[in-house]
Enzyme design. Structure first.
Site, PDB file in Angstrom:
ATOM      1  CB  THR A   1    -115.739 -39.493 -57.231  1.00  0.00           C
ATOM      2  OG1 THR A   1    -115.283 -40.734 -56.701  1.00  0.00           O
ATOM      3  CG2 THR A   1    -115.417 -39.448 -58.689  1.00  0.00           C
TER       4      THR A   1
ATOM      5  CB  THR B   1    -116.156 -36.826 -59.747  1.00  0.00           C
ATOM      6  OG1 THR B   1    -114.734 -36.924 -59.888  1.00  0.00           O
ATOM      7  CG2 THR B   1    -116.783 -36.832 -61.128  1.00  0.00           C
TER       8      THR B   1
ATOM      9  CB  SER C   1    -117.788 -42.131 -65.430  1.00  0.00           C
ATOM     10  OG  SER C   1    -117.814 -42.202 -64.021  1.00  0.00           O
ATOM     11  CB  SER C   2    -115.671 -46.507 -62.820  1.00  0.00           C
ATOM     12  OG  SER C   2    -114.822 -46.967 -63.834  1.00  0.00           O
TER      13      SER C   2
ATOM     14  N   GLY D   1    -113.992 -43.374 -55.740  1.00  0.00           N
ATOM     15  CA  GLY D   1    -112.887 -44.327 -55.825  1.00  0.00           C
ATOM     16  C   GLY D   1    -112.371 -44.586 -57.219  1.00  0.00           C
TER      17      GLY D   1
END
Length: 667
Positions: A460, A478, A525-526, A552
């Site tokens: 990303t 990303t 996703s984060s 990250g």
């Protein structure tokens, strides 16, 4: 979400991110002197500047921050950039320049985001591009609303829950050469459709004009940066499986293209030209879409002849892709701020809100970093401990409950479950100030029983943009892991986003997993693009305060949380909060402490660092491995005269710069 008005924002860099030579000192068109102190202040636009001069990014002249250098884990000495009207922060100087030029010409924050993304896909293909997906938070200053734009990739209609772990129902062998490098990893790309949707809502410049900077750069070329060079070298073997990758990224002698080589990408220029003239539909239908489908269906490594398991994506999957507008996740923090984040299928907004909601039950001010310097100082053991424990609790809930809510609902309305203030206070009560909990247990909501799903995420990049009208974009974009799936088509990288799903639909104890793969579903996703507002007395959002975000993978939640705490609790400026040591924890015994930072003694596993020793004494298993964040932060501040201004910070762990209409004192 409705947000009251605020004073006009301002934007522009006063300090550079590298040593720069003097080229342009006076105002450029469209950027006059700042009000109130006209006899002392001048503005320049879209230049990186120092007290002794300025340089146009991409000029190739001494001091140009786009001049290729070896990739570095951390660059010291970055100072906050001050702006007067508009500002853009990205992870690459050429992308920042493209976005800044759009803002300089009167374009909106969304206009600039389109230009930035098209350039990033060329200059930083290892991290993002039109073959991937994105999440955007947008603040509209006129309507005072925050909108979340979801451009996350989707699984093909023919995918099954075992799509990533078995070749077929009758062939229980694993995809070849791996799930990531097979066609199975590629989700239907969403970034282009999402940007098209946001542009139709908030764009002011013609779509085709915003694509042109990427076309020009792909045609004329640029010198390869250290990060791109390292990414190509690291992925050399995997990229050799793909004929288009070999043609694009390899020299005639079989080496990958490297630092300082001039790189052109005619295929990418041709693809962007089709998108410029035909709009997003030119990507999702016709020749471009067919090229994507064909590449996902490839069955053989062109170099070794080894098999590659194909994906099942069709032209109908591309044509049917829909970007979505969703409600942002907004919560109060210490009754002083309102923090807004991305809703599912990203877990980032909820996890950051949970971590901050736990932390507001503790007084963090006494635990601010010591020996404060440009790099953000030295974190204290209690500061790291409290933030890490809060994150353990947030990740525990994330791993169980959060997925694409179009398929798997949350355990209830956020305000009465995961983000309920009473619930978060009860979670805070689980935090000891003396000993780490190690691994947290997810909270319980009624009879809901789901299995734990821990999936490694990667890759990303992030951009933060404010335009002259006060509109704001915080966007994380990303292709998942570095160089995505290693499959290249028509000049761009295809993502490996579907590996963010749980490869198994049930846990070891037989419980269903919220983030299991299903046809048409978006993987969890984060990514955590974040906006912060001053809170009104009634808890509603007031004036824009801050925007941030980071790449990250699953550690994005940690990078964003430490940046918010650094700015909101510890009073760090935009660059210091961005620079601050990366620290935090997912739901494991390991606490991360970014050893790339100059204020961490990482030698011998940190054995000589007092902070590491103190954390170990509290039961933390400390990792001092380097943390490759890419935080981009803009904070609204006030000048000495009380005027609203913006300050920006670009992560020193990557190659990015802050650009805008420069605000500086005359010699």
């Amino acid at each position: 979400m409705q947000i009251p008005s605020h004073p006009a924002s301002s934007v522009s860099p006063r300090y550079s991110l590298v040593a720069l030579a003097s080229i342009v000192l006076l105002s450029l068109a469209g950027c006059g002197s700042s009000g109130g102190n006209d006899d002392k202040l001048v503005s320049t636009a879209c230049e990186a500047t120092t007290n002794d001069g300025s340089v146009v990014v991409g000029s190739g002249l001494p001091g140009d921050p786009s001049f290729p250098e070896l990739a570095s884990g951390y660059r010291t000495g970055k100072k906050a950039v001050e702006g007067n009207k508009y500002m853009v922060v990205t992870a690459n100087p050429l992308a920042s320049k493209a976005g800044c030029e759009v803002l300089k010409s009167g374009g909106s924050a969304v206009d600039a985001a389109v230009a930035v993304q098209m350039v990033l896909g060329l200059v930083e293909p290892q991290s993002s591009g039109i073959g991937g997906g994105a999440f955007m938070l947008y603040y509209d200053a006129a309507s005072k609303k925050v909108t979340a734009y979801d451009g996350r990739e989707t699984a093909p209609a023919a995918a099954t829950p075992d799509y990533l772990r078995y070749n077929s129902d009758s062939d229980k062998t694993v995809p070849q050469p791996s799930a990531r490098a097979s066609g199975r990893a590629v989700g239907t790309p969403g970034a282009v459709r999402m940007l098209d949707l946001a542009h139709k809502d908030h764009g002011s410049k013609p779509w085709k004009d915003l694509i042109q900077p990427g076309i020009d750069l792909a045609t004329n070329g640029f010198k390869i940066s250290g990060r791109m060079s390292d990414a190509l070298a690291g992925a050399k073997t995997a990229l050799q499986a793909d004929a288009d990758a070999i043609a694009l990224y390899f020299n005639a002698d079989g080496t990958t293209k490297s630092l300082g080589q001039t790189f052109t990408n005619p295929a990418y220029a041709a693809t962007l030209t089709k998108i410029a003239t035909g709009g997003a539909d030119a990507f999702y239908t016709g020749a471009v879409a067919q090229g994507i489908v064909n590449k996902i269906g490839v069955t053989q490594n062109v170099t070794t002849g080894a098999p590659i398991t194909p994906g099942v994506t069709t032209m109908a999957d591309l044509a049917g892709y829909q970007a979505k507008k969703r409600d942002a996740v907004c919560t109060t923090y210490r009754a002083k701020y309102v923090i807004c984040g991305m809703p599912p299928p990203s877990s980032g907004g909820i996890a950051v809100a949970q971590a901050m909601g736990v932390l507001e039950n503790f007084d963090l001010a006494p635990h601010k970093p010591t020996a404060l310097d440009l790099e953000g100082g030295k974190p204290t053991a209690m500061g790291v401990h409290l933030v890490s424990e809060a994150e353990r609790l947030a990740y525990a809930d994330r791993d169980v409950y959060v997925a694409d809510t179009d398929f798997t609902p949350l355990p209830g309305p956020l305000g009465s479950t995961l983000l309920d203030k009473g619930y978060l206070k009860s979670r805070a009560a689980l935090v000891s100030t003396k000993q780490s909990m190690g691994t947290a247990t997810a909270g319980q909501f009624g009879n809901t029983r789901l299995g734990v799903s821990k999936v490694a995420e990667n890759g990303t990049t992030h951009m933060t943009i404010v335009d002259a009208k006060g509109n704001v974009v915080s966007m994380t974009t990303t292709v998942e892991a570095g160089m995505g799936s290693y499959h290249i088509t028509q000049g761009f990288v295809l993502n490996n986003q579907l590996t963010d799903f749980s490869a198994t639909p049930t846990s070891a104890d037989g419980l269903p997993i919220a983030n299991k793969l299903e046809a048409g579903k978006r993987p969890r996703s984060s990514m955590a693009p974040t906006l912060v507002f001053d809170a009104n007395a009634d808890g509603t959002p007031g004036a824009f305060k801050m925007a941030t975000g980071s790449p990250g993978g699953s550690t994005i939640i940690q990078f964003v949380t430490k940046t918010l705490v650094g700015a909101l609790d510890w009073g760090l400026d935009a660059q210091q909060a961005t620079n601050l040591v990366n620290f935090g924890a997912a739901n494991s015994k390991t606490t991360n402490l970014g050893g790339e930072h100059p204020n961490i003694m990482a030698a011998n596993n940190g054995d000589a660092d007092p902070l590491v020793q103190a954390l170990r004494a509290m039961g933390h298993t400390v990792s001092v491995n380097a943390q490759s964040s890419g935080v981009g932060t803009v904070i609204r501040t006030a000048s000495s005269a009380g005027e609203a201004r913006l300050t920006g910070g670009a992560d020193p762990r990557r190659e990015g710069v802050v650009l805008g209409d420069t605000y500086k004192v005359k010699p």
